[in-house]
Design an enzyme around this catalytic site. Structure first.
Site, PDB file in Angstrom:
ATOM      1  CG  HIS A  44       2.932   1.449   0.043  1.00 23.11           C
ATOM      2  ND1 HIS A  44       3.257   2.161   1.184  1.00 23.11           N
ATOM      3  CD2 HIS A  44       4.096   0.886  -0.387  1.00 23.11           C
ATOM      4  CE1 HIS A  44       4.550   2.038   1.434  1.00 23.11           C
ATOM      5  NE2 HIS A  44       5.082   1.289   0.497  1.00 23.11           N
ATOM      6  CG  HIS A 148       6.296   1.281  -4.644  1.00 19.40           C
ATOM      7  ND1 HIS A 148       7.651   1.376  -4.443  1.00 19.40           N
ATOM      8  CD2 HIS A 148       5.868   0.292  -3.827  1.00 19.40           C
ATOM      9  CE1 HIS A 148       8.019   0.486  -3.535  1.00 19.40           C
ATOM     10  NE2 HIS A 148       6.962  -0.186  -3.142  1.00 19.40           N
TER      11      HIS A 148
HETATM   12 ZN   LIG Z   1       6.114  -2.775   0.827  1.00 23.88          ZN
END
Ligand SMILES: [Zn+2]
Length: 202
Positions: A44, A148
């Site tokens: 991601h 993230h």
């Molecule tokens: Zn997500």
């Protein structure tokens, strides 16, 4: 259902239905993979990172600890440092999100998120998996990509969109399994936590 601004909406349509003279019901769904309770794979935010089908099943199945976070803005270093987190733990962060934000059909921009500093701390331990009680580990205005990258770059598997309202701080048996979408950077997941009847799993 509520979704991240700009992400695809969730649709479930019956392509066959009794009401249309069919003798069965058959549905079609379309949705972003980051819909509802879901997991993020390293890909991601990490180029060349692992995909969701590569998750080891024990990353999100086994003992997990709910930590209650008081800070109404973000998960910060001080509260995590006080929690004595050990390497390999699965950590679920229960914040003010659980008590209210899921009740709104509107996306809540001011949800409680993991600050970049706190994410770097979790990455330094490192823990096995982290779960949060709104749609992103990072903030809407701040620390989105940074948080993230810190977590996913450390190999920490990320669960987003949990509703932890029914849980209090402590140990549970977590069972969270993302759909096995080959090559995808995330996937919807069904997650449950229970007080184990078979002893707390490793
Ligand atoms: Zn997500």
């Amino acid at each position: 259902m509520v979704h991240w601004p700009g992400d695809p909406e969730f649709h479930l349509n019956r392509v066959r239905d009794y009401a249309n003279g069919d003798d069965l019901v058959l549905s079609h769904i379309d949705l972003g993979v980051h819909t509802g309770t879901h997991m993020d794979a390293p890909l991601h935010f990490i180029r060349g990172g692992a995909t969701i089908d590569e998750i080891p099943l024990d990353a999100t199945v086994g003992r997990a600890r709910v930590i209650e976070i008081d800070d109404p803005e973000s998960v910060k270093l001080a509260e995590l440092e006080a929690a004595n987190i050990r390497p390999g733990e699965r950590i679920l962060l229960k914040t003010a999100n659980s008590s209210g934000r899921w009740k709104s059909a509107e996306f809540q921009e001011d949800f409680v998120y993991i600050s970049h500093e706190a994410a770097a701390f979790l990455a330094s331990i490192p823990i096995r998996a982290v779960g949060v009680d709104y749609l992103s580990v990072g903030g809407f205005y701040k620390d989105g990509p940074e948080t993230h990258r810190a977590l996913l770059g450390a190999g920490i598997w990320v669960i987003e969109g949990l509703n932890l309202a029914a849980l209090t701080a402590g140990d549970y048996e977590l069972i969270c399994l993302p759909l096995k979408l080959m090559g995808a950077e995330g996937a919807p997941a069904r997650a449950i936590a229970r007080t184990s009847t078979i002893g707390v799993a490793a």
